[in-house]
Design a protein around this motif. Structure first.
Motif: not given
Length: 330
Positions: A16-20, A39-43, A48-49, A79-83
């Protein structure tokens, strides 16, 4: 983990916790691919950001989820994003100022189709033989969803991926378009992508300022080597004269290449910071990626770019000399 779609999909499911992250000077492939994966991750009910150094070009504002794309300065610098996942970024520097967030992430992904990508990141989907990063995102979607259905979210994702592929293939006209590309496009239409709407929004809606700028560009093409090389230089003063923006320059290089005698097209544009961005295109045989690499840039066989600091006349002469040598080799 390289080109293991199953492992990549499982990473998305478990974490969880993704930055694209899209690349600087964003195009349809990076925007469409980011929006589709969003959209895929929201699903999957993930946090996600999305971010990009520059705003989403107006031509792509019609796409679902693009309103969620943030400028880098809108993100919390602490902020440090996990992924973090880079999409359509040939190398890490293409993320621009967003690279700091990528570097700080605990786990990193890389989805890209550029031949110059060296395979950075922990989870990598890279294939230079596909037409667009959007094709890899589509394959990941199928792995993630197993069999996407025609729910409303599916049609939104399909529209984003179709746009990503369409723009990087010149509306399915470039020689990177394969039988597989058309098969994927057909599946996306079945899932709800509307080709007519996308074509109208991306290719058939042009501002007055861009129309005037086109006239200036096409009337100022300079030809060399018996018309095999076409060159145009655009200054910030030219853009101001027509009330145009850097965004309006998008696609102009294709018109230079379309001149019947031209094999290599060069568009040299002055950026706001005084640097010069060179866009390079070829028609049938010259490797413009090789030309761009000579100057620290890169891209694809028939489409590439690079950035310069210096006098525009010197830069122009260097590019011309490199293009002439490339013609001789061909």
């Amino acid at each position: 983990m390289r080109n293991d779609f199953g492992a990549f999909a499982e990473w998305l499911r478990q974490e969880d916790d993704f930055l694209l992250i899209g690349h600087v000077s964003p195009d349809g492939d990076t925007i469409g691919s980011c929006a589709a994966l969003y959209g895929m991750l929201m699903g999957l009910n993930k946090r996600v950001s999305m971010c990009c150094e520059q705003p989403v070009p107006k031509v792509y504002n019609f796409l679902p989820y693009t309103e969620k794309m943030q400028a880098v300065e809108q993100l919390d610098p602490k902020r440090v994003y996990k992924n973090a996942i880079a999409l359509d970024c040939a190398d890490m520097s293409r993320m621009g100022s967003a690279q700091a967030f990528y570097n700080n992430a605990l786990c990193k992904g890389n989805i890209d189709h550029h031949c110059t990508n060296d395979g950075y990141g922990d989870f990598i989907l890279h294939d230079e033989d596909v037409s667009a990063t959007g094709e890899l995102v589509f394959a990941l979607w199928k792995e993630l969803a197993k069999e996407p259905d025609k729910k409303s979210s599916a049609s939104k994702i399909a529209e984003c991926i179709f746009t990503a592929i369409s723009t990087d293939t010149g509306n399915f006209a470039y020689d990177n378009t394969t039988a597989s590309t058309f098969m994927i496009a057909a599946e996306l239409v079945k899932l709800g992508a509307d080709p007519a709407r996308i074509n109208r929004q991306v290719y058939r809606t042009v501002s007055v300022s861009k129309t005037h700028l086109k006239g200036y560009v096409f009337s100022n093409i300079q030809l060399y080597e018996e018309g095999k090389i076409g060159v145009v230089t655009l200054l910030q003063s030219d853009l101001k004269r027509y009330g145009a923006t850097n965004e309006d320059v998008e696609g102009m290089i294709d018109g230079v290449r379309d001149v019947d005698t031209v094999e290599v097209a060069i568009l040299l544009r002055e950026a706001r910071d005084g640097t010069f961005k060179a866009s390079l295109r070829s028609k049938t045989f010259v490797d413009v990626n090789a030309i761009a690499k000579q100057f620290g840039g890169g891209g694809h066989l028939r489409a590439a770019g690079c950035t310069f600091i210096g006098d525009r006349r010197d830069i122009r002469e260097k590019l011309l000399a490199a293009a002439k040598k490339a013609l001789e080799k061909g």
